[in-house]
Write an enzyme that holds these catalytic residues in place. Sequence first.
Site, PDB file in Angstrom:
ATOM      1  N   SER A 183       0.823  -1.211   0.000  1.00 31.35           N
ATOM      2  CA  SER A 183       0.000   0.000   0.000  1.00 31.35           C
ATOM      3  C   SER A 183       0.859   1.264   0.000  1.00 31.35           C
ATOM      4  CB  SER A 183      -0.958  -0.046   1.195  1.00 31.35           C
ATOM      5  OG  SER A 183      -1.910   0.964   1.149  1.00 31.35           O
ATOM      6  N   ASP A 193      10.553   5.211  -9.795  1.00 32.64           N
ATOM      7  CA  ASP A 193      10.181   5.711 -11.119  1.00 32.64           C
ATOM      8  C   ASP A 193      10.807   7.061 -11.429  1.00 32.64           C
ATOM      9  OD1 ASP A 193       8.723   3.455 -11.461  1.00 32.64           O
ATOM     10  OD2 ASP A 193       6.774   4.422 -11.689  1.00 32.64           O
ATOM     11  N   LYS A 197      -0.548  -4.308  -3.164  1.00 33.90           N
ATOM     12  CA  LYS A 197      -1.861  -3.790  -2.747  1.00 33.90           C
ATOM     13  C   LYS A 197      -2.010  -2.382  -3.298  1.00 33.90           C
ATOM     14  CE  LYS A 197      -4.909  -2.688   1.107  1.00 33.90           C
ATOM     15  NZ  LYS A 197      -5.304  -1.395   0.519  1.00 33.90           N
TER      16      LYS A 197
END
Length: 536
Positions: free
Chosen positions: A291, A302, A316
Amino acid sequence: MKRIFLPLIALASLAIASYAAMPQSSMPREFTSADKLRYAFAIIESFYVDSVPSGELVEDGIKAMLKDLDPHSSYSDASETKEMTEKLDGGFSGIGIQFNMLQDTLFVIQTTAGGPSEAVGILAGDKIIAANDTAISGVKMKNSEVIKHLRGPKGTTVDLKVLRRGVAEPIHFRVTRDDIPIYSIDAAYMAAPGIGYIRVARFGENTYDEFAKALDDLKKKGAVDLIIDLQDNGGGYMGPAPKIAERFLEYGDPIVSTKGRVTAPTSFTAERKGDWQDGRVVVLVNQYSASAAEILSGALQDNDRAVIVGRRTFGKGLVQRPMPFPDGSMIRLTTSRYYTPSGRCIQKPYTKGDDEAYNHDMRERFDSGELMHLDSIRLDSTEVYQTLRLHRPVYGGGGIMPDRFVPLDTAFYTPYYRDLVAKGVINQYCIKYVDDNRKALKKQYPTVEKFIDNFEVTPELMQGLIAKASSDVEYNDEQYQTSRPTLEAIVKAMIGRDLFDTPAYFQIYNPQNPIYVEGLRLLQSPAEYDALLPRR
């Protein structure tokens, strides 16, 4: 509940009779699914052969509906909602102690700094035997029941009867309950010269403030590079994750986005230039990082701002919106999905209604060899994305794939080790050892640094553990020798924790954690780090 549905029951009774007598051609044109659900409830409550607990019936119906949607939409009753919210909101009202139950006796492990128990003089090692004349030690009381006697509204009092080593008679304390913080940061310390370490255990209301303070403190101690430890962090509130990521990013860098069927798409970007732009960053993750932990690690990966070390995260990436009811219960309904800046969906695949397969995913990862062997990880060739600055390949399909894989170490995990841990023997032994020797240990090791540097786990100390375990765990010398280095590290870490505080545990045990060791090694090998992630 009954008052609400009485008109409905009467309506249903009339409707059922009239529907039965009504010609098919005269039936209403529209009879919705919602109508059907209301009628079904009214029929059951009106005509079922036995009395029906309507509250339970409604709750069971809600749970059944949510179960068929996705693995994370859920219902919690009022007490469950309160407990869950306390863990994330950062506090509750109580007496401010960390405790362990040892042979039905409540041992105080430590008091909360500045908390009500510390204020009246309760000490680590004290045994609380009664609260408001109710015995809570020696009566096989569950931890949850003990907590009920110690917690309560702020400003209320609880009278405690305490046994203290060296004091003949019980000591009586009156403690006024107060707000007790639940911390998100388990440990923050200098892992090596120039390298800071912060372990984030969960994401709650106060996580960013705690992280910011820890980061600033480490800077003052000379930290230039940083390890962010998100291992076993199951998430919580999403809000702190983008704020933490922002400290390391440029203004305008994307952090996370959400997309849903009905809810409007949202995106989070860095609203300021981060103040930690130059140092190298390593993020530690494992298969239980989920999460918000995945949002933070995905954003830094990224944006080519951190090297992710460990194993593929949980996956999740479903956004739950809390929808409370007036009685304190709540539905947490999935309304959208999380996407990393490169466009990866964090959520791993699932089959609606098949929670069993979803919950067995970790077992499948183990059986397939994914947790132990890099070449056993199945990468989806249709789910290849690129990082935003260096255009490195990153993979979707669920979870965050690390830049540097660290296999799960199972060599030490013998049946003898497993049983020692499962039966709580190590914990019990260390608590008693500290209780018996606290004064001498504190005198010999006045600071955690002196304890870490100088305390040795002697063969005699380990023989004491073996003897303690003998009544519950059959001794196996070959298995013991295999597990001994890990057992010795755990014993020292637990003694350090009970003598000092929780951060001491991680300072002592982390060098036994292969993911931590690899992350630290990378930061101590700048050329290797920069080969993975060239500097900005």
